[in-house]
Design a protein around this motif. Structure first.
Motif, PDB file in Angstrom:
ATOM      1  N   ALA A  62       0.831  -1.202   0.000  1.00 19.10           N
ATOM      2  CA  ALA A  62       0.000   0.000   0.000  1.00 19.10           C
ATOM      3  C   ALA A  62       0.868   1.256   0.000  1.00 19.10           C
ATOM      4  O   ALA A  62       0.576   2.236  -0.709  1.00 19.10           O
ATOM      5  N   GLU A  63       1.941   1.226   0.790  1.00 21.25           N
ATOM      6  CA  GLU A  63       2.861   2.366   0.846  1.00 21.25           C
ATOM      7  C   GLU A  63       3.517   2.588  -0.512  1.00 21.25           C
ATOM      8  O   GLU A  63       3.623   3.729  -0.991  1.00 21.25           O
ATOM      9  N   GLU A  64       3.956   1.478  -1.153  1.00 20.79           N
ATOM     10  CA  GLU A  64       4.568   1.595  -2.469  1.00 20.79           C
ATOM     11  C   GLU A  64       3.554   2.070  -3.505  1.00 20.79           C
ATOM     12  O   GLU A  64       3.893   2.820  -4.429  1.00 20.79           O
ATOM     13  N   GLU A  70       1.897   8.993  -6.332  1.00 18.79           N
ATOM     14  CA  GLU A  70       2.550  10.292  -6.225  1.00 18.79           C
ATOM     15  C   GLU A  70       3.476  10.524  -7.413  1.00 18.79           C
ATOM     16  O   GLU A  70       3.518  11.621  -7.997  1.00 18.79           O
ATOM     17  N   ALA A  71       4.226   9.452  -7.782  1.00 14.06           N
ATOM     18  CA  ALA A  71       5.117   9.571  -8.932  1.00 14.06           C
ATOM     19  C   ALA A  71       4.338   9.799 -10.218  1.00 14.06           C
ATOM     20  O   ALA A  71       4.735  10.608 -11.074  1.00 14.06           O
ATOM     21  N   LEU A  72       3.188   9.077 -10.354  1.00 18.60           N
ATOM     22  CA  LEU A  72       2.358   9.253 -11.550  1.00 18.60           C
ATOM     23  C   LEU A  72       1.793  10.675 -11.620  1.00 18.60           C
ATOM     24  O   LEU A  72       1.754  11.293 -12.695  1.00 18.60           O
ATOM     25  N   LYS A 109      12.351   6.546 -12.129  1.00 17.60           N
ATOM     26  CA  LYS A 109      11.830   6.317 -10.777  1.00 17.60           C
ATOM     27  C   LYS A 109      10.562   5.466 -10.822  1.00 17.60           C
ATOM     28  O   LYS A 109      10.364   4.580  -9.985  1.00 17.60           O
ATOM     29  N   LEU A 110       9.709   5.749 -11.803  1.00 14.96           N
ATOM     30  CA  LEU A 110       8.472   4.970 -11.947  1.00 14.96           C
ATOM     31  C   LEU A 110       8.786   3.512 -12.258  1.00 14.96           C
ATOM     32  O   LEU A 110       8.181   2.596 -11.675  1.00 14.96           O
ATOM     33  N   GLN A 111       9.738   3.278 -13.145  1.00 18.03           N
ATOM     34  CA  GLN A 111      10.107   1.911 -13.494  1.00 18.03           C
ATOM     35  C   GLN A 111      10.641   1.163 -12.277  1.00 18.03           C
ATOM     36  O   GLN A 111      10.306  -0.013 -12.041  1.00 18.03           O
ATOM     37  N   GLU A 112      11.454   1.861 -11.492  1.00 24.02           N
ATOM     38  CA  GLU A 112      11.999   1.261 -10.273  1.00 24.02           C
ATOM     39  C   GLU A 112      10.882   0.946  -9.273  1.00 24.02           C
ATOM     40  O   GLU A 112      10.868  -0.125  -8.639  1.00 24.02           O
TER      41      GLU A 112
END
Length: 193
Positions: A62-64, A70-72, A109-112
């Motif tokens: 859930a945190e991830e 947030e990144a999106l 960052k999104l990919q990671e």
């Protein structure tokens, strides 16, 4: 009377031997139930550990997920900025390049984040499978304990029956002894006469 007493003694010994054998079976059943109870307790502890791990994995997922959202959101905002920069490209080539570089960085960052979420999902699936296996094992132990309880109940009922038979034989033995004494007293009295 002596023959009856001897028969009663023999019957009393047989009942006592059967009761001793039943006591041994009962002890063995009690030991097995104790072992099953310990196994059941161990399975319950493992089940609680599994549930805790599953909750930790779910919380982390859930945190991830929140980080991913947030990144999106940030990438969406950056894309809007990039569109605006492209419209002003004739006068803002430098600003357009900086926005593109930033979008690339956010994409990495999104990919990671996606890779990490995939790993967490795999861990969560593994934890669920382990919990299911523990539930199955817990059910098997509980079923075995229930069967053993039924055997124990049957043994207890048989011991109760044997005890009643033993008590009845003792009563008959006492009656026989009393009759024998009365007969001996009467014979002594008749001999005196």
């Amino acid at each position: 009377v002596k023959e009856e007493r001897e028969a009663l003694r023999k019957q009393e010994k047989e009942v006592a031997d059967a009761a001793a054998k039943q006591d041994a079976k009962l002890q063995e059943a009690l030991e097995e139930i104790t072992c099953r109870a310990q196994q059941f307790s161990q399975v319950q502890e493992e089940h609680e550990t599994c549930k805790r791990k599953e909750k930790e994995a779910a919380d982390l997922a859930a945190e991830e997920g929140a980080k991913l959202q947030e990144a999106l959101d940030e990438i969406t905002a950056r894309d809007k900025q990039l569109t605006q920069v492209q419209e002003e490209r004739e006068t803002c080539n430098k600003q357009e390049k900086e926005a593109a570089d930033l979008a690339a960085e956010e994409g990495a960052k999104l990919q990671e984040a996606l890779r990490e979420i995939t790993t967490r999902d795999q861990q969560l699936t593994q934890v669920k499978e382990e919990r299911e296996a523990l539930r199955k094992q817990e059910k098997e132990v509980a079923d075995a304990a229930a069967k053993q309880d039924a055997k124990l109940q049957e043994a207890l009922e048989e011991i109760t029956c044997r005890a009643q038979q033993f008590s009845q034989v003792q009563e008959e033995h006492e009656t026989c002894k009393r009759k024998e004494k009365e007969a001996a007293d009467l014979a002594a009295e008749e001999g005196a006469k």
